[in-house]
Design a protein around this motif. Structure first.
Motif, PDB file in Angstrom:
ATOM      1  N   ASP A  58      -7.390 -22.504  -5.334  1.00 43.41           N
ATOM      2  CA  ASP A  58      -7.411 -21.560  -6.453  1.00 43.41           C
ATOM      3  C   ASP A  58      -6.796 -20.225  -6.031  1.00 43.41           C
ATOM      4  O   ASP A  58      -7.501 -19.284  -5.675  1.00 43.41           O
TER       5      ASP A  58
ATOM      6  N   GLY B 222     -13.836 -12.067 -10.634  1.00 44.43           N
ATOM      7  CA  GLY B 222     -14.329 -11.868  -9.290  1.00 44.43           C
ATOM      8  C   GLY B 222     -13.371 -12.081  -8.149  1.00 44.43           C
ATOM      9  O   GLY B 222     -12.183 -12.368  -8.335  1.00 44.43           O
ATOM     10  N   THR B 223     -13.917 -11.920  -6.929  1.00 44.74           N
ATOM     11  CA  THR B 223     -13.155 -12.011  -5.690  1.00 44.74           C
ATOM     12  C   THR B 223     -13.858 -12.997  -4.772  1.00 44.74           C
ATOM     13  O   THR B 223     -15.061 -12.906  -4.558  1.00 44.74           O
ATOM     14  N   GLU B 224     -13.086 -13.936  -4.204  1.00 42.90           N
ATOM     15  CA  GLU B 224     -13.659 -14.905  -3.274  1.00 42.90           C
ATOM     16  C   GLU B 224     -13.890 -14.253  -1.920  1.00 42.90           C
ATOM     17  O   GLU B 224     -12.995 -13.599  -1.376  1.00 42.90           O
TER      18      GLU B 224
ATOM     19  N   LYS C 280       0.846  -1.203   0.000  1.00 40.30           N
ATOM     20  CA  LYS C 280       0.000   0.000   0.000  1.00 40.30           C
ATOM     21  C   LYS C 280       0.876   1.246   0.000  1.00 40.30           C
ATOM     22  O   LYS C 280       1.815   1.357   0.759  1.00 40.30           O
TER      23      LYS C 280
ATOM     24  N   LYS D  95      -8.450  -6.394  -1.325  1.00 40.20           N
ATOM     25  CA  LYS D  95      -7.344  -6.279  -0.358  1.00 40.20           C
ATOM     26  C   LYS D  95      -6.287  -5.251  -0.738  1.00 40.20           C
ATOM     27  O   LYS D  95      -5.713  -4.589   0.112  1.00 40.20           O
TER      28      LYS D  95
ATOM     29  N   LYS E 183      -7.432 -16.201  -7.417  1.00 36.24           N
ATOM     30  CA  LYS E 183      -8.457 -15.244  -6.981  1.00 36.24           C
ATOM     31  C   LYS E 183      -7.939 -14.444  -5.796  1.00 36.24           C
ATOM     32  O   LYS E 183      -7.384 -14.993  -4.862  1.00 36.24           O
ATOM     33  N   GLU E 184      -8.160 -13.145  -5.804  1.00 34.92           N
ATOM     34  CA  GLU E 184      -7.688 -12.288  -4.712  1.00 34.92           C
ATOM     35  C   GLU E 184      -8.622 -12.381  -3.495  1.00 34.92           C
ATOM     36  O   GLU E 184      -9.812 -12.582  -3.618  1.00 34.92           O
ATOM     37  N   LYS E 185      -8.040 -12.238  -2.318  1.00 38.30           N
ATOM     38  CA  LYS E 185      -8.808 -12.299  -1.077  1.00 38.30           C
ATOM     39  C   LYS E 185      -9.231 -10.892  -0.663  1.00 38.30           C
ATOM     40  O   LYS E 185      -8.434  -9.967  -0.737  1.00 38.30           O
ATOM     41  N   PRO E 186     -10.463 -10.725  -0.159  1.00 41.82           N
ATOM     42  CA  PRO E 186     -10.935  -9.395   0.223  1.00 41.82           C
ATOM     43  C   PRO E 186     -10.593  -9.079   1.686  1.00 41.82           C
ATOM     44  O   PRO E 186     -10.097  -9.936   2.414  1.00 41.82           O
TER      45      PRO E 186
ATOM     46  N   LEU F 107      -6.426 -22.439   0.347  1.00 38.93           N
ATOM     47  CA  LEU F 107      -7.384 -22.608  -0.745  1.00 38.93           C
ATOM     48  C   LEU F 107      -6.652 -22.938  -2.039  1.00 38.93           C
ATOM     49  O   LEU F 107      -5.662 -22.300  -2.375  1.00 38.93           O
TER      50      LEU F 107
ATOM     51  N   LYS G 283     -15.307 -15.098   2.045  1.00 36.09           N
ATOM     52  CA  LYS G 283     -15.793 -16.094   2.992  1.00 36.09           C
ATOM     53  C   LYS G 283     -16.672 -15.347   3.986  1.00 36.09           C
ATOM     54  O   LYS G 283     -16.220 -14.429   4.664  1.00 36.09           O
TER      55      LYS G 283
ATOM     56  N   THR H   1      -8.240 -20.528   6.846  1.00 36.36           N
ATOM     57  CA  THR H   1      -9.599 -21.040   6.759  1.00 36.36           C
ATOM     58  C   THR H   1      -9.840 -21.842   8.034  1.00 36.36           C
ATOM     59  O   THR H   1      -8.910 -22.163   8.771  1.00 36.36           O
TER      60      THR H   1
END
Lengths: 94, 94, 94, 94, 94, 94, 94
Positions: B28, C71-73, A31, B68, B31-34, B26, C75, B20
């Protein structure tokens, strides 16, 4: 006096302590860090594709936070300024 | 107080458990994590090409999920905030 | 509940058999493979440059096919969702 | 049934002889080769920036020629389809 | 005489001392340095997407600051000029 | 018959002598060489962001000059055509 | 005759002495050098997103300066021309 064009803003930058209070480097270096300054002059606003001029949201004297690598350094009358677009300003500090 | 411009939002981030429940990474990773946070302040909205200002969909106090790596970290009054554009917000948690 | 913003959609993905019926790898690997899911929540729509909000074409419960890497995963509440833009949805399965 | 969104089209591809009649490779390889197919379903059209929906120019049953590397392969109900945007369709064969 | 088109401006550049008063190289080299000049001629303005012509904000004789690497050098009638777009002009010095 | 969509044009290319009259290679190789052809069919025109369809400027039978690497080669009914966008056409030869 | 489409211009280039009067190479090589020519034919103008055609600012016979690497060289009727967009023209020499 520097009179910026369009959506540009002339800013007098404010020196900001780069270390955190605890002196610890922040873990997420992905960032970017912002910079602070004071608005010295603001342009007349951006002209939209429909030909309408949109007034700027900042004005002279505002204390602003902006993206660190934005803008162009200008030395004028012995002082240094930064000229950037309003879109590079993140927030006004009130 | 930080008053964001245009379509920008000031967010107080919320620490989120990165593992998790089962502790398994995970499969895959493309894919970016939020990330989660709470809206502290919202701008006045985006101005469209036709010169119309579109109000933001989030407001102070909203619990939001965002991309993120979006935004800029801002340290203000001893606390850390994240300033990002509304478009980087994926959803409001209700 | 996750309430997506703008033209974003929250999707519960559906596991899909990756092999073809005959078990043969498809010759034209330049084409990306899609993924299936069910719409859990849809945003309020995209705002055009003229300031008009365009309602989304999908709604809760729709079975959709979307681009695999979109998209974004997210949880949330122990379950995994995918938040993507409507433009990443290829078709609704009826 | 697959119902494509917006300006997307579902196509059933047609196998096309890749060699020329004389069996000679074409000298100008910089140009991409097109592919043929039949329109199975067409979306409701693209929404312009002014918020107007523009009807698609192709409809079910049309025999079309499209750019070879366009679109996403979708396997549905045991058959393979290609979903692409109308802009990837070069011409209708009449 | 050089008559620039659209949003272009013809500028006679002004030589500017490159060293700072104290002779110290500025630490933040990531920022580009601007250049000064005088407006010799200005175009008729930019035409927006709605077909409206927006008059330029600078006019003949204005002392301007612009981005150093902007524009095209033109030698005309034994003198050198720089032709750039108004958007490359940062501010007018008054 | 090939009926191109939107702003696309079907062209029957014309063989053009690649050498100059004097047989000398042109010194400025940075510039691309155009190609000639005859318009066989033209689309219904481009739809602007305001939803208006703009008629094409070329029509069947026009002798045109276009950018050499533009478009897609299509073999139809034993003959080869080139399908390109009107924007790739430089001029009509009258 | 070559009739350019849209915002394109056909130009007969004018040979221009590449050395400066004093024979000294210009120090700032980052800036591109322009080229001169005479307008032979001009298109009907650009169509904006709102569907309006904007007439070109140059017309047959104008002596213009343009960006050196712009456009496409066209050999027609034994003479060489350059076809470029009006946006590549920097100024009209009057």
């Amino acid at each position: 006096m520097l009179k910026p064009l369009g959506d540009r803003i002339v800013i007098e930058t404010v020196e900001k302590e780069e270390k955190t209070a605890s002196g610890i480097v922040l873990p997420d270096s992905a960032k970017e860090k912002p910079q602070e300054g004071r608005v010295v002059a603001a342009g007349t606003g951006r002209v939209t594709d429909s030909g309408e001029r949109v007034a700027l949201e900042v004005s002279e004297g505002d204390h602003v936070i902006f993206s660190k690598y934005a803008g162009t350094e200008v030395k004028y009358d012995g002082k240094e300024y930064l000229i950037l677009r309003q879109d590079d300003i993140l927030a006004v500090v009130e």
